[in-house]
Structures are given as C-alpha cells and as structure tokens.
Design an enzyme around this catalytic site. Sequence first.
Site, PDB file in Angstrom:
ATOM      1  N   SER A 276       0.832  -1.218   0.000  1.00 13.00           N
ATOM      2  CA  SER A 276       0.000   0.000   0.000  1.00 13.00           C
ATOM      3  C   SER A 276       0.860   1.259   0.000  1.00 13.00           C
ATOM      4  CB  SER A 276      -0.982   0.001   1.170  1.00 13.00           C
ATOM      5  OG  SER A 276      -0.338  -0.325   2.369  1.00 13.00           O
ATOM      6  N   HIS A 306      -1.863  -8.901   1.555  1.00 15.17           N
ATOM      7  CA  HIS A 306      -1.572  -7.666   2.288  1.00 15.17           C
ATOM      8  C   HIS A 306      -2.678  -7.457   3.335  1.00 15.17           C
ATOM      9  CE1 HIS A 306       0.303  -3.947   3.176  1.00 15.17           C
ATOM     10  NE2 HIS A 306      -0.132  -3.177   2.192  1.00 15.17           N
ATOM     11  N   HIS A 352       6.326 -13.038   8.330  1.00 15.57           N
ATOM     12  CA  HIS A 352       6.407 -11.721   7.704  1.00 15.57           C
ATOM     13  C   HIS A 352       7.696 -11.654   6.899  1.00 15.57           C
ATOM     14  CE1 HIS A 352       6.793  -7.333   7.313  1.00 15.57           C
ATOM     15  NE2 HIS A 352       5.482  -7.290   7.522  1.00 15.57           N
ATOM     16  N   ARG A 361       3.294  -5.085  16.927  1.00 16.94           N
ATOM     17  CA  ARG A 361       1.876  -4.706  16.817  1.00 16.94           C
ATOM     18  C   ARG A 361       1.020  -5.820  17.412  1.00 16.94           C
ATOM     19  NH1 ARG A 361       1.717  -3.480  10.435  1.00 16.94           N
ATOM     20  NH2 ARG A 361       2.667  -5.554  10.511  1.00 16.94           N
ATOM     21  N   ASP A 407      -2.001  -9.317  12.184  1.00 19.81           N
ATOM     22  CA  ASP A 407      -3.256  -9.907  11.689  1.00 19.81           C
ATOM     23  C   ASP A 407      -3.721 -11.078  12.556  1.00 19.81           C
ATOM     24  OD1 ASP A 407      -3.199  -8.140   9.595  1.00 19.81           O
ATOM     25  OD2 ASP A 407      -2.215  -9.531   8.224  1.00 19.81           O
TER      26      ASP A 407
HETATM   27  C1  MLT Z   1       2.055  -4.026   6.581  1.00 18.05           C
HETATM   28  O1  MLT Z   1       1.582  -3.638   7.651  1.00 18.05           O
HETATM   29  O2  MLT Z   1       2.195  -3.263   5.615  1.00 18.05           O
HETATM   30  C2  MLT Z   1       2.376  -5.469   6.445  1.00 18.05           C
HETATM   31  O3  MLT Z   1       2.918  -6.001   7.614  1.00 18.05           O
HETATM   32  C3  MLT Z   1       3.102  -5.831   5.198  1.00 18.05           C
HETATM   33  C4  MLT Z   1       4.509  -5.356   5.031  1.00 18.05           C
HETATM   34  O4  MLT Z   1       5.120  -4.728   5.887  1.00 18.05           O
HETATM   35  O5  MLT Z   1       5.057  -5.667   3.944  1.00 18.05           O
END
Ligand code: MLT
Length: 469
Positions: A276, A306, A352, A361, A407
Amino acid sequence: MAFFRAFASQLAISQHVLQKTPCAIAIISRSSSSATDLKSLLAEKIQEQQVYVKSFREQYGSKVIGEITVDQVYGGMRGIRGLVTETSYLHPEDGIKFRDFTIPQIKKLLPKSPGGNEPLPEGLFWLLLTGEVPSAEEVRSVSKMWAEKAEIPPHVVTMLNNFPAHLHPMSQFTAAIMACNTESKFAKAYADGVSKNMYWEYTFDDVMNLIAKLPPIAATIYKNLYRNGSPISAVDLEKDWSSNFTSMLGYDNPDFTELMRLYISIHSDHEGGNVSAHTVHLVASALSDPYISFAAGINGLAGPLHGLGSQEVLEWLTELHNDLSSDATEAQLKDFVWQTLKSGQVVPGFGHDVLRRTDPRYTALREFALKHLPDDPMFNLANNLYRIVPQSILALGKIKNPWPTVDGLSGVLLRYYGMKEIHYYTVLIGVSRALGTMASLVWDRALGLPIERPKSMTTDGLMKLVGAV
Ligand code: MLT
C-alpha cells in the site's frame, strides 16, 4: 527529532550550527520552534531536511549501497534498498519504528484521551509528519481540524448509498476516496501552474481534508452494508478522531474506542516497501493528486497477501473453533496446524517478509486483550496458537520467520466488541494506513522526489547480463 539526531551523529556533524563541516555537510540552525500549528512547524522541518538531504546527496550521491541478485529481481525486489521513506523504518527484530520510536515508546509518550491509556492517532500523525512528539494541545488542534473537515461531498454520499450490497467494502471505500478528488487543491494548483516548491503545501491541505473524511466514508459503508443504511451520527467538534469514528459506526463502548485508538496507531505505517505504501508513493510520483494516489494504495491493501490478511485469520480461526472448540488440547491444535501446513496452505497471521521476531503490533494487541478480554474463548484459542504455531512451522525446516503478525489478533479483538463483519476489517486498516502514507506523501513533494521509473529486464536480457548466454 530522533531520526535527525541519529543521522547527524553518524555523519559526525553538529545539528545546532549552520556550518560547512570538514566533510562539507551544511546544516541550518535548529532553533527552538516558534511554530504554533502543524503546517508552520512542518514548513520549518521541511526547510531543514531539504538542506540536509541536498548536502548529503552532494557528498555521498554516487556511493554504492548494495548489490542485486537475479533472485531478488525475480523475487519481488526483497531486500533491495530503493526507496526513501522518512516516516518510519521496519527493523527486523524491533519491528516498526515511527520516526525511531518503537510501539512501546509511542504508547508511553503520545498524548491520550482524558482517562485513556492508548495513544491518540492524531498524535502519531503529528509525529510521523514532523518527527516531534506533540503536546496534548497540539493533538487537540488536529482532532478539531479533522472534525471540521469531516463532511463528505454530496456526490460521494449519493454514490455510497447506491452501491450494491454485494460490492466488497474495500471496493466501496476506494471508489469513494477517488471520487473525493473533486476537492483536490493540489490538482487545481498544478493545473494553474503553481511553482514546484509549493507542491507540498497543497498536498498537505489535501491530506488533512482526505484523512478527515475517511471515518464518515468508512462508517457510511458499514451502516449501509450491516445496519440497514441507518445514518451515521453527526461529528462532534469536541471529540477525538477515533471517538467520532466509533460513534459513527454505532459503537458506544469506551473500551472499543480505546481499541480503535490503538488499532489505528499501530497499523498506520510500515515503512515504504509494503504494497500500500509503495503504491501510494509510486502513483503519486506521477503527480497524481493525494486522493487518487491513496485510493491506488488501498486497492493494494485489499489483496489477500496484504491487508485482507486480518479477514483471513478470523476465517481460519472460526473454522478451527468450529472443528475443535475453544478448549481443544495442544495435541489437537498441533494436528490442525499440521493439516493446514501439509495441505500446502500457510497458517494465516504467521510469518512476515521482514520481521524476524513477533510483530510488536501483535504484542500491543495481546497486551490489550490480556487486560480487557482475558477470558474470551477466541482470544484463548489465538493465544494457544501463539505458543504452538511457530514451533510447527520451524519444524518444517523451510521457513525462518514463523512469528505472529498483527493480523493474528486484530480480528479477534474487533469480534469481541461486536464487530463480526470480517469483510469490513481491512477498511479499518485502510483508515489507519492513511496516516503513514499521507505523511510520507507530503515529504515526497517536499523533497521533490521524482517520478519513479526503475529499469525492467527480460529473462534473455538478464541472462546476457550475468553471462549465462
Ligand atoms: C504491513 O503492515 O504493511 C504489512 O505487515 C506488510 C509489510 O510490511 O510488507
């Protein structure tokens, strides 16, 4: 400004004096700020950083910082350093650092609501944008500004109210954000031929306007899809952003609002390489306005690899819960995890690309859950998996990063407070991700970052390059 200090000390330069050091780095004075509002403070920071970056590039611009392998080119560019993102950095062990502050630090340092324990996202936005921890009064000024700008343009309301119920909430969200670009001051200023060094100012104005509108847009989607189209509550100029948001969604439990403050803060930014953030940066590098650039990033967030992950975790947990119940034994859980892995699927919410430890988190949400919902059966199930899944994945011998990500728990908490509509979860991440990506976008324009245009290769071209043919 921690990132600035660390960097300055690396270069062995004083940040207090305007000087040409022996290594020819010029730094302007960092006088104590007289700025009383966010935009003026930002203008000061931008001026400093522009000089700082210019000087750095003049001296070190041609320095080589890495090598690239053929596998990296085929492998999603993993590990290639190719972007500048000032707002945050993802440390493989410590997790996300917002302007050098870890999640435990922001939880401690950022202003809270009266009587609350969780950081206000407005404060995090201030930190991301300026590198400074704001005062409670500064945070209130942002809450007020966002409340004042919350009204959605009428054509967007009409559009939202006419979407079919089977259109995924993320598609509705992204379409509504795009349609808000009728409001873009940046697009208008660009069309009027404004000077490049003013771009960041119009971008900032758009960013503030866009962020302010996200809760009512998201809440309208929620009410239309899941509450028979009942109207969202009016914005209260005295309330903070998250508090207005949860009211608009129709929730009145103060603990849910606290969760939302934490949830939005910790999901806000994850350095520049995630889909994003990178998409927003890429699209905006063509000088597309902030509304359509952000909508592009939200489309990336809607992908299952994602942001849709939080939805998938709860689907998997529900399946597990239905098959085994919440008091399943450790052996039963291990077996279920094995079945998932053996069938070639991943265990959602674990692993990850960058992180090599438990996502902080996740830890922040776990601490919240231990305090507010220690006896929730779904939380207990997730908590047991926290002990079991990493070992099972490691036992496979192929994957080095089996640790839980955010998540793995986020949906469990939302569900506990009554938000059971799992297709909606990614919209909440989208609201949050605006803070990081939009703060970064202001800096992209401030630093005059150019249109992104990496070089691509054909397989034959790569083969020739490495002498394979
Ligand atoms: C995020 O929060 O954008 C995800 O953990 C994915 C990432 O860091 O690539």
